[in-house]
Scaffold this motif. Structure first.
Motif, PDB file in Angstrom:
ATOM      1  N   GLN B 152      11.737  12.106  -9.061  1.00 44.05           N
ATOM      2  CA  GLN B 152      11.049  11.879  -7.788  1.00 44.05           C
ATOM      3  C   GLN B 152      10.558  10.438  -7.697  1.00 44.05           C
ATOM      4  O   GLN B 152      10.700   9.790  -6.667  1.00 44.05           O
ATOM      5  CB  GLN B 152       9.851  12.813  -7.686  1.00 44.05           C
ATOM      6  N   ARG B 155      13.269   8.090  -6.898  1.00 42.39           N
ATOM      7  CA  ARG B 155      13.687   8.147  -5.504  1.00 42.39           C
ATOM      8  C   ARG B 155      12.723   7.338  -4.620  1.00 42.39           C
ATOM      9  O   ARG B 155      13.143   6.607  -3.729  1.00 42.39           O
ATOM     10  CB  ARG B 155      13.758   9.605  -5.047  1.00 42.39           C
ATOM     11  N   VAL B 156      11.428   7.490  -4.900  1.00 45.43           N
ATOM     12  CA  VAL B 156      10.437   6.713  -4.140  1.00 45.43           C
ATOM     13  C   VAL B 156      10.663   5.220  -4.398  1.00 45.43           C
ATOM     14  O   VAL B 156      10.655   4.399  -3.479  1.00 45.43           O
ATOM     15  CB  VAL B 156       8.994   7.104  -4.540  1.00 45.43           C
ATOM     16  N   ALA B 158      13.432   3.663  -5.326  1.00 54.63           N
ATOM     17  CA  ALA B 158      14.651   3.190  -4.661  1.00 54.63           C
ATOM     18  C   ALA B 158      14.394   3.001  -3.167  1.00 54.63           C
ATOM     19  O   ALA B 158      14.889   2.044  -2.566  1.00 54.63           O
ATOM     20  CB  ALA B 158      15.788   4.176  -4.900  1.00 54.63           C
ATOM     21  N   SER B 159      13.612   3.904  -2.572  1.00 55.65           N
ATOM     22  CA  SER B 159      13.291   3.787  -1.147  1.00 55.65           C
ATOM     23  C   SER B 159      12.485   2.520  -0.883  1.00 55.65           C
ATOM     24  O   SER B 159      12.761   1.782   0.057  1.00 55.65           O
ATOM     25  CB  SER B 159      12.492   5.004  -0.672  1.00 55.65           C
ATOM     26  N   SER B 162      14.636  -0.558  -1.287  1.00 58.67           N
ATOM     27  CA  SER B 162      15.535  -0.691  -0.151  1.00 58.67           C
ATOM     28  C   SER B 162      14.800  -1.272   1.058  1.00 58.67           C
ATOM     29  O   SER B 162      15.317  -2.114   1.784  1.00 58.67           O
ATOM     30  CB  SER B 162      16.135   0.678   0.140  1.00 58.67           C
ATOM     31  N   LEU B 163      13.556  -0.830   1.236  1.00 62.60           N
ATOM     32  CA  LEU B 163      12.725  -1.337   2.338  1.00 62.60           C
ATOM     33  C   LEU B 163      12.394  -2.820   2.137  1.00 62.60           C
ATOM     34  O   LEU B 163      12.420  -3.612   3.078  1.00 62.60           O
ATOM     35  CB  LEU B 163      11.431  -0.515   2.373  1.00 62.60           C
ATOM     36  N   GLN B 166      15.349  -4.687   3.145  1.00 63.20           N
ATOM     37  CA  GLN B 166      15.526  -4.691   4.601  1.00 63.20           C
ATOM     38  C   GLN B 166      14.599  -5.714   5.255  1.00 63.20           C
ATOM     39  O   GLN B 166      14.927  -6.306   6.275  1.00 63.20           O
ATOM     40  CB  GLN B 166      15.231  -3.303   5.180  1.00 63.20           C
ATOM     41  N   ASP B 173       7.821  -2.801   9.525  1.00 63.46           N
ATOM     42  CA  ASP B 173       6.430  -2.442   9.756  1.00 63.46           C
ATOM     43  C   ASP B 173       5.681  -2.399   8.413  1.00 63.46           C
ATOM     44  O   ASP B 173       6.033  -1.618   7.533  1.00 63.46           O
ATOM     45  CB  ASP B 173       6.404  -1.068  10.433  1.00 63.46           C
ATOM     46  N   GLN B 175       2.987  -1.124   7.699  1.00 69.08           N
ATOM     47  CA  GLN B 175       2.456   0.234   7.475  1.00 69.08           C
ATOM     48  C   GLN B 175       3.468   1.115   6.768  1.00 69.08           C
ATOM     49  O   GLN B 175       3.112   2.046   6.049  1.00 69.08           O
ATOM     50  CB  GLN B 175       2.117   0.870   8.825  1.00 69.08           C
ATOM     51  N   LEU B 176       4.766   0.839   7.011  1.00 69.64           N
ATOM     52  CA  LEU B 176       5.814   1.638   6.386  1.00 69.64           C
ATOM     53  C   LEU B 176       5.866   1.340   4.881  1.00 69.64           C
ATOM     54  O   LEU B 176       6.044   2.245   4.066  1.00 69.64           O
ATOM     55  CB  LEU B 176       7.157   1.333   7.060  1.00 69.64           C
ATOM     56  N   VAL B 179       3.181   3.145   3.142  1.00 63.88           N
ATOM     57  CA  VAL B 179       3.507   4.547   2.869  1.00 63.88           C
ATOM     58  C   VAL B 179       4.159   4.684   1.496  1.00 63.88           C
ATOM     59  O   VAL B 179       3.788   5.537   0.683  1.00 63.88           O
ATOM     60  CB  VAL B 179       4.438   5.104   3.968  1.00 63.88           C
ATOM     61  N   TYR B 180       5.131   3.802   1.225  1.00 65.05           N
ATOM     62  CA  TYR B 180       5.836   3.903  -0.055  1.00 65.05           C
ATOM     63  C   TYR B 180       4.966   3.415  -1.215  1.00 65.05           C
ATOM     64  O   TYR B 180       5.104   3.903  -2.332  1.00 65.05           O
ATOM     65  CB  TYR B 180       7.184   3.179   0.028  1.00 65.05           C
ATOM     66  N   LEU B 183       2.993   6.562  -2.013  1.00 61.97           N
ATOM     67  CA  LEU B 183       3.795   7.565  -2.731  1.00 61.97           C
ATOM     68  C   LEU B 183       4.099   7.107  -4.149  1.00 61.97           C
ATOM     69  O   LEU B 183       4.061   7.894  -5.099  1.00 61.97           O
ATOM     70  CB  LEU B 183       5.104   7.833  -1.983  1.00 61.97           C
TER      71      LEU B 183
END
Lengths: 201, 380
Positions: B152, B155-156, B158-159, B162-163, B166, B173, B175-176, B179-180, B183
């Motif tokens: 898990q 996965r967080v 990697a997310s 990736s962000l 990007q 954002d 704020q996005l 979030v990660y 997490l």
């Protein structure tokens, strides 16, 4: 090509459906051919009318025939409750539970940087506008219990910060009718962490 | 836990193999390139469904063949269990007691093998990743839920990465990313806390084992070296707050780098001999004694959770150890009493008194030697 082109064409189109492989697509095409011609006509008619007859509910983004879906236009639904779901099948599952009488908001996906899905690909702006306009008493986040579902719930939480609304998250843990010994450690750990008290000293 | 019979077909250079290994010590001898390591690899593949030599199982299929099969008749706590795996060009197939099994989780854990190769002796000098993997294996032996938490977290991570990438191409954002961060801190804190807790129980075992095999008066310590939090042995909630702070603080740097520079995926395990960092100050012999102690301590932690010793696979380890460490290793293995598979080019390296059998490997074929009863231990 061992089959007439008309059958090949249909089965190659059917094979693009989720869960349908090439061979079952062929079987389906042959099956349709075996039925009365009226069946194929009814089927093609249904397919042709699908897009023109269905739109998004402009309030909750569920599928609808009119501007509002059946749930949003139902005066007996509790408009003070708003449940946020990932997709239409999740909404249908909650409806089948019979527990919920409030309204919904369908995101049409979850945030996933790995698959290139960002906030703008979901109906999040509409959700915030809607909450400001309708002022529900409670917003329930029912996205799935996965990294993506949690990230989406957490992002909505940050979007709704400073707004006068009760924000809740669905519970996760032990499914009903399950023996604890058969549960995987992850689920059991979550259930333990999310325990609630029955008595207090 | 032991393997009573092993059957391999088209596995590397083992054309068709029927092997009835010895209950205790199996000394696999042969010149280089004859297939000694292939035998150990076949055992580790049928036990863990992974090869220690290549990332893809298909690489283990004999050249010119479609698929390979490895099957074992094993016994765990007195209960017989048949396992088989088939792989190659088509999808992998698993069998438990002759029945096809789709789920890996019902298959894994029935046969547990620990591998020890000469490459492991480099552990103090490797990148932190190798030591993290060692630690996570030990933690998993104590608490199986660790594996799911690691997945898990990855996965967080990697997310988030990736962000971050990007964000180089266009506005994201903030704020996005928050979030990660949240997490990552939440999942990361659980991993840090669990690693610290297990290591606290494990460290004394290591020190004790090291004291037995190293020179008198020399001590060894293992300590968790987290990056992102200052101290790991604290409350999960505190760790989460601290890690979140570290992630926020490093945000700009992470954005510039395009990846996450703080968190348990960057942690290390400190190894110390005589109060000094092993990779800098220890002699080669001391380092090897330390790795030997780490391996023995790992086997012990596994034995405690299994209730019996796992199967041990030792690939050409003895030739890398001096006479004294070899004696210490063999004494330990004899005391353990489990099934051991050792490869060596020269059986004279292996001095064991326990019941044993020598198997000579030549061009992928196995010739069993006589069974030698132990001097001290008898066998039924």
């Amino acid at each position: 090509m061992q089959l007439p082109q008309a059958i090949e064409r249909l089965s190659s189109l059917l094979a693009r459906l989720p869960g349908v492989g090439e061979r079952s697509a062929q079987r389906l095409a042959l099956h349709i051919l075996k039925q009365e011609p009226a069946y194929a006509e009814a089927l093609s008619g249904a397919l042709a009318g699908l897009h023109s007859g269905v739109r998004f509910c402009e309030r909750c983004h569920h599928r609808a025939t009119a501007n509002l879906c059946g749930i949003c236009s139902n005066p007996h639904r509790d408009a003070s409750l708003l449940c946020v779901v990932e997709d239409v099948p999740d909404l249908l599952a909650l409806e089948r539970s019979g527990e919920y009488q409030g309204l919904y908001h369908v995101l049409h996906g979850v945030l996933s940087p790995l698959r290139g899905v960002g906030p703008r690909d979901l109906t999040l702006e509409a959700l915030v506008r809607r909450i400001d306009a309708e002022a529900p008493a409670e917003v329930i986040l029912a996205t799935s219990i996965s990294v993506e579902g949690e990230a989406t719930a957490s992002y909505i939480q940050s979007l709704l910060r400073n707004r006068p609304v009760l924000l809740t998250r669905i519970a996760s843990g032990v499914p009903q009718g399950t023996d604890l010994e058969y549960l995987d450690q992850g689920t059991l750990g979550r259930a333990l962490r999310a325990r609630h008290s029955l008595l207090r000293p | 836990m032991y393997i009573g019979r092993l059957h391999a077909e088209h596995f590397r250079n083992l054309d068709t193999l029927e092997w009835w290994p010895h209950r205790h010590f199996n000394l696999v001898t042969g010149q280089n390139g004859q297939g000694k390591t292939n035998l150990l690899e076949a055992i580790s593949v049928v036990a863990g469904l992974r090869s220690f030599r290549s990332a893809r199982l298909q690489d283990c299929v004999q050249f010119g063949q479609e698929r390979a099969t490895v099957a074992v008749q094993a016994e765990r706590q007195g209960v017989r269990c048949d396992l088989a795996v088939q792989f190659g060009a088509s999808a992998r197939k698993l069998f438990v007691d002759g029945k096809p099994t789709a789920g890996v989780s019902t298959y894994l854990g029935k046969l547990v093998a620990v591998l020890f190769t000469a490459a492991d002796l480099q552990l103090p000098h490797e990148e932190p990743e190798a030591r993290r993997k060692y630690l996570d294996r030990v933690v998993f032996n104590h608490e199986p839920a660790h594996l799911g938490d690691l997945r898990q977290y990855e996965r967080v991570l990697a997310s988030r990465n990736s962000l971050l990438r990007q964000a180089r191409l266009g506005p994201v954002d903030p704020q996005l990313i928050d979030v990660y961060d949240g997490l990552l801190a939440q999942h990361g804190a659980r991993i840090i806390a669990r690693r610290a807790a297990v290591l606290a129980r494990f460290a004394p075992v290591l020190s004790e084992v090291f004291a037995r095999i190293a020179a008198p008066g020399l001590s060894a310590e293992i300590a968790y070296a987290p990056r992102g939090v200052k101290k790991a042995d604290r409350d999960v909630a505190d760790l989460q707050d601290e890690l979140l702070g570290a992630l926020r603080e490093r945000r700009d740097r992470d954005l510039a780098m395009g990846h996450t520079t703080r968190g348990p995926h960057r942690d290390d395990v400190g190894l110390w001999i005589g109060g000094r960092p092993a990779q800098l100050h220890a002699s080669q012999g001391q380092c090897r004694a330390l790795v030997l102690a780490l391996k023995i301590a790992e086997i012990r932690s596994l034995e405690a959770s299994l209730g019996e010793p796992p199967i041990l696979l030792m690939d050409d380890v003895s030739s890398e150890l001096d006479a004294e460490r070899n004696r210490a290793l063999m004494t330990y293995l004899e005391e353990l009493g489990g099934q051991v598979f050792l490869t060596t080019t020269d059986a004279r390296f292996i001095r064991v008194a326990a019941p044993r059998q020598v198997f000579a490997v030549h061009a992928g074929a196995l010739t069993p030697g006589a069974v030698l009863e132990g001097a001290a231990q008898g066998e039924s």
